[in-house]
Design an enzyme around this catalytic site. Structure first.
Site, PDB file in Angstrom:
ATOM      1  N   GLU A  28      54.698  -9.588  11.929  1.00 31.37           N
ATOM      2  CA  GLU A  28      53.941  -8.496  11.304  1.00 31.37           C
ATOM      3  C   GLU A  28      53.556  -7.452  12.337  1.00 31.37           C
ATOM      4  OE1 GLU A  28      50.405  -8.185  11.930  1.00 31.37           O
ATOM      5  OE2 GLU A  28      49.571 -10.210  11.992  1.00 31.37           O
ATOM      6  N   LYS A 162      41.795 -16.484   9.803  1.00 34.57           N
ATOM      7  CA  LYS A 162      40.924 -15.891  10.819  1.00 34.57           C
ATOM      8  C   LYS A 162      39.506 -16.453  10.671  1.00 34.57           C
ATOM      9  CE  LYS A 162      43.544 -11.601  11.406  1.00 34.57           C
ATOM     10  NZ  LYS A 162      44.561 -11.680  10.344  1.00 34.57           N
TER      11      LYS A 162
END
Length: 305
Positions: A28, A162
């Site tokens: 990404e 995350k």
């Protein structure tokens, strides 16, 4: 390779690998456009690509540059993307907008999965996925990454979600979406900067070959949807939970005080944690992305063996 739209540009190395059925790993680009400052971002991107090449696969960093959807970036393109000041951060909802308006953009996990599947790339390495944000009861802030994992057939290798997120709720949504969540050599869900957590992981596999075999059975069953391979950060690079959680709490309190919301949340939190940790969070972030790239390459090679 299937026929791709005219606004798609596939790098020669990636095209050759796909046409010869060689292993490719998608990467990404929001980590480049929004995750870290220049020149750290371009140096990190090049280093991650080298990790993949060293394991026998071809890296394909995905991004939008001036309205062209890039599948694989040359060195000059990587540098150009790293220097873009006002890059968009795109997901399923706005990838078409960025292309149609001639914009430059970093692709989130969701957008990268979409493009990888379109190109026939089976494996994708990232740092951590997006998920359910803390305070979701009032904000309803849930990353599109989670629904994409439920619908798009790509193996995503990440160091868990995350740590700035509500990780238990993120795991619940992944279960609801039917996502296969696999711990790589771990029985607990990695927490990004920290190798473990108090959350049990649904499935465990201990080799790239086992992950490849699992995916081949999923293919035969025509299940669709993605697989999340949760790969713990190496022990020497992790930040203890009690330390990183203090930084996260401080950053989130500042974010609430400044009424920051939407797509600005994650970049703000990552930047403040970088400042509070005096750069330690960034060093750990780079280490875990490299670690994920290595495992993703091993899985891609195993899938093609």
């Amino acid at each position: 390779m299937t026929h791709l739209p005219s606004f798609v540009d596939v790098h020669a190395d990636v095209r050759n690998a796909l046409e010869t059925n060689a292993p490719v790993v998608a990467l990404e680009s929001t980590i480049i456009t929004h995750g870290m400052p220049f020149p750290d971002n371009v140096e990190m991107a090049k280093a991650v690509e080298e990790e993949i090449r060293a394991r026998g696969a071809i890296p394909a960093t995905i991004a939008v540059l001036d309205g062209v959807l890039k599948i694989g970036l040359g060195a000059d393109e990587l540098e150009a993307l790293a220097k873009v000041k006002d890059a968009l951060k795109i997901s399923r909802a706005d990838i078409g907008y960025a292309i149609s308006q001639g914009k430059s953009a970093g692709t989130t996990v969701a957008a990268t999965m979409i493009v990888a599947q379109m190109a026939g790339i089976r494996v994708f390495a990232t740092g951590g996925i997006g998920g359910v944000h803390k305070g979701v009861e009032t904000s309803f802030d849930i990353s599109a990454d989670l629904t994409e994992l439920g619908r798009t057939d790509v193996i995503v290798v990440a160091a868990g979600a995350k740590a700035i997120l509500d990780v238990p709720k993120t795991l619940e949504v992944l279960e609801t979406q039917g996502v296969s969540v696999v711990g790589y050599r771990t029985d607990t869900l990695p927490a990004f900067w920290t190798s473990g957590s108090d959350l049990d992981i649904p499935l465990r596999l201990d080799s790239a070959a086992e992950i490849s075999e699992f995916q081949k059975v999923r293919d035969a069953l025509r299940l669709g949807g993605g697989m999340l391979v949760a790969n713990p950060i190496p022990a020497g690079d992790e930040i203890p939970a009690e330390i990183i959680n203090g930084y996260i709490a401080t950053a989130q309190a500042e974010m609430a005080a400044q009424s920051i919301s939407g797509k600005a949340v994650t970049p703000f939190l990552l930047q403040r944690i970088f400042e509070l940790s005096e750069g330690r969070s960034l060093r750990s972030n780079i280490a875990l992305v490299k670690n994920n790239a290595r495992l993703a390459a091993d899985i891609a090679v195993a899938l093609h063996s």
